[in-house]
Design an enzyme around this catalytic site. Structure first.
Site, PDB file in Angstrom:
ATOM      1  N   HIS A 259      40.504  39.339  44.389  1.00 51.07           N
ATOM      2  CA  HIS A 259      40.876  40.498  43.583  1.00 51.07           C
ATOM      3  C   HIS A 259      40.992  40.059  42.140  1.00 51.07           C
ATOM      4  O   HIS A 259      41.449  38.948  41.870  1.00 51.07           O
ATOM      5  CB  HIS A 259      42.216  41.072  44.062  1.00 51.07           C
ATOM      6  CG  HIS A 259      42.441  42.463  43.572  1.00 51.07           C
ATOM      7  ND1 HIS A 259      42.922  42.739  42.321  1.00 51.07           N
ATOM      8  CD2 HIS A 259      42.206  43.660  44.158  1.00 51.07           C
ATOM      9  CE1 HIS A 259      42.976  44.039  42.166  1.00 51.07           C
ATOM     10  NE2 HIS A 259      42.548  44.625  43.255  1.00 51.07           N
TER      11      HIS A 259
ATOM     12  N   ASP B 157      41.021  46.467  51.005  1.00 48.11           N
ATOM     13  CA  ASP B 157      39.831  46.985  51.663  1.00 48.11           C
ATOM     14  C   ASP B 157      39.414  46.190  52.885  1.00 48.11           C
ATOM     15  O   ASP B 157      38.583  46.635  53.665  1.00 48.11           O
ATOM     16  CB  ASP B 157      38.667  47.048  50.662  1.00 48.11           C
ATOM     17  CG  ASP B 157      38.891  48.168  49.697  1.00 48.11           C
ATOM     18  OD1 ASP B 157      39.402  49.203  50.125  1.00 48.11           O
ATOM     19  OD2 ASP B 157      38.585  47.994  48.506  1.00 48.11           O
TER      20      ASP B 157
HETATM   21  N1  ACO Z   1      33.824  35.232  48.435  1.00 49.02           N
HETATM   22  C1  ACO Z   1      33.483  34.004  47.983  1.00 49.02           C
HETATM   23  N2  ACO Z   1      33.811  33.522  46.746  1.00 49.02           N
HETATM   24  C2  ACO Z   1      34.491  34.364  45.946  1.00 49.02           C
HETATM   25  C3  ACO Z   1      34.867  35.648  46.348  1.00 49.02           C
HETATM   26  C4  ACO Z   1      34.513  36.093  47.638  1.00 49.02           C
HETATM   27  N3  ACO Z   1      34.849  37.306  48.063  1.00 49.02           N
HETATM   28  N4  ACO Z   1      35.545  36.275  45.338  1.00 49.02           N
HETATM   29  C5  ACO Z   1      35.575  35.381  44.335  1.00 49.02           C
HETATM   30  N5  ACO Z   1      34.956  34.212  44.692  1.00 49.02           N
HETATM   31  C6  ACO Z   1      34.854  32.992  43.899  1.00 49.02           C
HETATM   32  C7  ACO Z   1      33.823  33.134  42.789  1.00 49.02           C
HETATM   33  O1  ACO Z   1      32.541  32.711  43.220  1.00 49.02           O
HETATM   34  C8  ACO Z   1      34.421  32.220  41.734  1.00 49.02           C
HETATM   35  O2  ACO Z   1      34.172  30.903  42.116  1.00 49.02           O
HETATM   36  P1  ACO Z   1      33.935  29.746  40.990  1.00 49.02           P
HETATM   37  O3  ACO Z   1      35.218  29.702  40.212  1.00 49.02           O
HETATM   38  O4  ACO Z   1      33.631  28.524  41.770  1.00 49.02           O
HETATM   39  O5  ACO Z   1      32.774  30.232  40.157  1.00 49.02           O
HETATM   40  C9  ACO Z   1      35.918  32.438  41.860  1.00 49.02           C
HETATM   41  O6  ACO Z   1      36.118  32.829  43.239  1.00 49.02           O
HETATM   42  C10 ACO Z   1      36.489  33.534  40.950  1.00 49.02           C
HETATM   43  O7  ACO Z   1      35.757  34.731  41.187  1.00 49.02           O
HETATM   44  P2  ACO Z   1      35.385  35.827  40.095  1.00 49.02           P
HETATM   45  O8  ACO Z   1      34.174  36.574  40.540  1.00 49.02           O
HETATM   46  O9  ACO Z   1      35.360  35.202  38.738  1.00 49.02           O
HETATM   47  O10 ACO Z   1      36.663  36.756  40.168  1.00 49.02           O
HETATM   48  P3  ACO Z   1      36.737  38.208  39.599  1.00 49.02           P
HETATM   49  O11 ACO Z   1      38.158  38.440  39.279  1.00 49.02           O
HETATM   50  O12 ACO Z   1      35.736  38.419  38.507  1.00 49.02           O
HETATM   51  O13 ACO Z   1      36.240  39.125  40.828  1.00 49.02           O
HETATM   52  C11 ACO Z   1      36.219  40.438  42.779  1.00 49.02           C
HETATM   53  C12 ACO Z   1      37.076  39.800  41.676  1.00 49.02           C
HETATM   54  C13 ACO Z   1      35.051  41.246  42.152  1.00 49.02           C
HETATM   55  C14 ACO Z   1      37.082  41.398  43.599  1.00 49.02           C
HETATM   56  C15 ACO Z   1      35.644  39.309  43.680  1.00 49.02           C
HETATM   57  O14 ACO Z   1      36.706  38.564  44.249  1.00 49.02           O
HETATM   58  C16 ACO Z   1      34.712  39.845  44.778  1.00 49.02           C
HETATM   59  O15 ACO Z   1      33.517  40.031  44.532  1.00 49.02           O
HETATM   60  N6  ACO Z   1      35.256  40.113  46.005  1.00 49.02           N
HETATM   61  C17 ACO Z   1      34.484  40.701  47.067  1.00 49.02           C
HETATM   62  C18 ACO Z   1      34.353  42.210  46.850  1.00 49.02           C
HETATM   63  C19 ACO Z   1      35.644  42.959  47.144  1.00 49.02           C
HETATM   64  O16 ACO Z   1      36.304  42.725  48.154  1.00 49.02           O
HETATM   65  N7  ACO Z   1      35.989  43.900  46.241  1.00 49.02           N
HETATM   66  C20 ACO Z   1      37.171  44.755  46.422  1.00 49.02           C
HETATM   67  C21 ACO Z   1      38.143  44.519  45.318  1.00 49.02           C
HETATM   68  S1  ACO Z   1      39.608  45.416  45.661  1.00 49.02           S
HETATM   69  C22 ACO Z   1      39.319  46.982  45.135  1.00 49.02           C
HETATM   70  O17 ACO Z   1      38.476  47.279  44.329  1.00 49.02           O
HETATM   71  C23 ACO Z   1      40.185  47.965  45.722  1.00 49.02           C
END
Ligand code: ACO
Length: 428
Positions: free
Chosen positions: A307, A364
């Site tokens: 998140h 979610d």
């Molecule tokens: N699976 C694997 N790796 C992940 C995931 C995931 N679900 N989420 C983040 N990471 C990793 C990234 O690759 C990154 O790794 P790195 O530092 O080695 O490059 C690190 O964790 C940080 O991730 P970011 O993408 O920079 O985090 P951000 O805050 O931008 O993204 C987000 C948050 C979009 C929710 C992301 O965690 C994601 O894509 N999750 C899956 C989709 C999801 O469940 N969305 C629902 C959000 S809740 C809502 O909207 C109600």
């Protein structure tokens, strides 16, 4: 702490006030930045460090896993209030009295009739259309059927617009689902509670009555409360920014629905279920998918994990996890998908990659499992999210308009070509 931040650019120092919120969050007020620095701007893709507004609606502390609406904890609201009370709280600022709640509900019911011509628009969509696209279009179409603009200085006008959309939106949601399933459209029953009526509008079969199941009513009520607001997320910021141009409430909401649709935001609940199905079809090997999620060469992400703001357990996920167990237990549903979900959750919580990055299951991850147990089609999951988020969007739009916020218009750092002379087509 000092009440000023000092920024030095090219040897010149500029001071900016430090402002503190009611929960002691600290922000640097850079409203004068471009003026005093003669055009210097800030770069912050994804607005990870940028506060777009001051707001008194929702407080969340992602590190501590706190979420409060108007000061009340989400845990207490989910346990003690119903969705309509929470909607009133979010929009108007305080929990309603018995009379206020009753009036709110009566006014919503009185405004729940949707112009019959909307059915013609719905008819024009193919059955294959994604319900979020349909819902966004129908919400926008409401503008055409209700053309008078809201006078934001009139409390009555504002109130009327709010009860209108609170009344009509569930009808559009139910119709969107019924159209997809080839069922006749229905208006529900105004003797029922708000959430009971939604269930009836969605599930009543043309040849029989709909019997309410209190477990489902309670679960849906909780789900809607948990999704009702989440401060300046992607769809809410969209509603505020569209509304900041003085576009109307329905047009702003329609844009918010489109923003919510994406799989990185509200679309994640659909994506979670699709991911779990895929893992099941592939033999149920959760370890294989854990490895894929960690592989930087692989675009696969574990949907429902991580998140932008919560770097601790999502407090909504905790409540919803219990609700999921209750619903599936009470309905006697044994679901292999749930076993895969539990397996993934356990592995991720113990895995160094996920622990180091503070990637916990989000709301979610579980909501889709409950919706599936309730018999709601996967493509409708994000629509259900929109139904819950509606009062939050309304509250944020109302706050933005009442505070007379300026039009949202970010700046940029241009990195394109410098000025170059035009080349006629034969010389290119
Ligand atoms: N699976 C694997 N790796 C992940 C995931 C995931 N679900 N989420 C983040 N990471 C990793 C990234 O690759 C990154 O790794 P790195 O530092 O080695 O490059 C690190 O964790 C940080 O991730 P970011 O993408 O920079 O985090 P951000 O805050 O931008 O993204 C987000 C948050 C979009 C929710 C992301 O965690 C994601 O894509 N999750 C899956 C989709 C999801 O469940 N969305 C629902 C959000 S809740 C809502 O909207 C109600």
């Amino acid at each position: 702490m000092s009440d000023k931040a000092v920024l030095e650019i090219n040897g010149e120092k500029h001071e900016f006030p430090i402002v503190t919120g009611t929960e002691n969050e600290v922000a640097i007020d850079i409203k004068t930045l471009r003026g005093v620095t003669k055009g210097v701007t800030t770069i912050d893709p994804g607005y990870k460090n940028t506060g777009s507004c001051e707001s008194a609606i929702t407080f969340l502390d992602g590190e501590k896993g706190i979420l409060r609406y108007r000061g009340y904890s989400i845990e207490e609201l989910a346990e003690k209030a119903d969705f309509l009370e929470v909607a009133y709280l979010l929009i108007f600022g305080n929990l309603p009295t018995v009379e206020q709640l009753e009036k709110f509900h009566i006014d919503i019911k009185a405004n729940s009739v949707v112009d019959d011509d909307i059915k013609k628009i719905l008819d024009a969509f193919p059955k294959t259309a994604h319900p979020m696209g349909v819902l966004s279009s129908l919400t926008s179409a409401l503008t055409a059927f209700n053309p008078s603009s809201v006078n934001i200085d009139s409390e009555e006008d504002m109130y009327n617009a709010i009860v209108k959309i609170m009344g009509k939106f569930p009808v559009l949601v139910a119709w969107t689902m019924r159209k997809k399933q080839g069922l006749p459209l229905d208006y529900g029953d105004d003797k029922l509670g708000y959430v009971e009526n939604i269930l009836k509008m969605m599930f009543k079969k043309p040849h029989g009555d709909y019997e309410q199941n209190p477990i489902l009513v309670n679960a849906l009520d909780k789900l809607l409360i948990l999704h009702a607001d989440h401060e300046q997320n992607c769809s809410t910021s969209t509603v505020r920014i569209v509304g900041s141009s003085h576009a109307g409430l329905f047009a702003s909401l329609s844009a918010g629905i489109s923003a919510l649709w994406g799989p990185l935001h509200g679309g994640a609940n659909q994506a979670v279920l699709e991911m779990l199905e895929k893992i099941k079809e592939d033999g149920g090997d959760t370890k294989k998918y854990m490895a894929k999620a960690k592989d930087k060469q692989d675009p696969f992400r574990l949907m429902g994990f991580g998140h932008r703001v919560y770097k601790n357990f999502d407090p909504r996920a905790k409540i919803i996890k219990v609700a999921a167990d209750e619903v599936l237990g009470d309905l006697g549903i044994e679901d292999p998908i749930l076993d895969i979900a539990k397996g993934l959750e356990k592995e991720a919580l113990e895995d160094k990659y996920f622990v180091d990055r503070k990637l916990y299951p989000n709301v979610d991850f579980y909501s889709g499992i409950i919706y599936r147990g309730m018999g709601i089609p996967v493509e409708m999951f994000t629509v259900m999210f929109a139904l819950g988020r509606l009062p939050g969007w309304i509250a944020q739009w109302r706050e933005m308009r009442l505070r007379k916020e300026p039009i949202g218009r970010p700046r940029q750092l241009y990195i394109g070509e410098n000025h170059r002379p035009f080349k006629s087509i034969e010389n290119r």
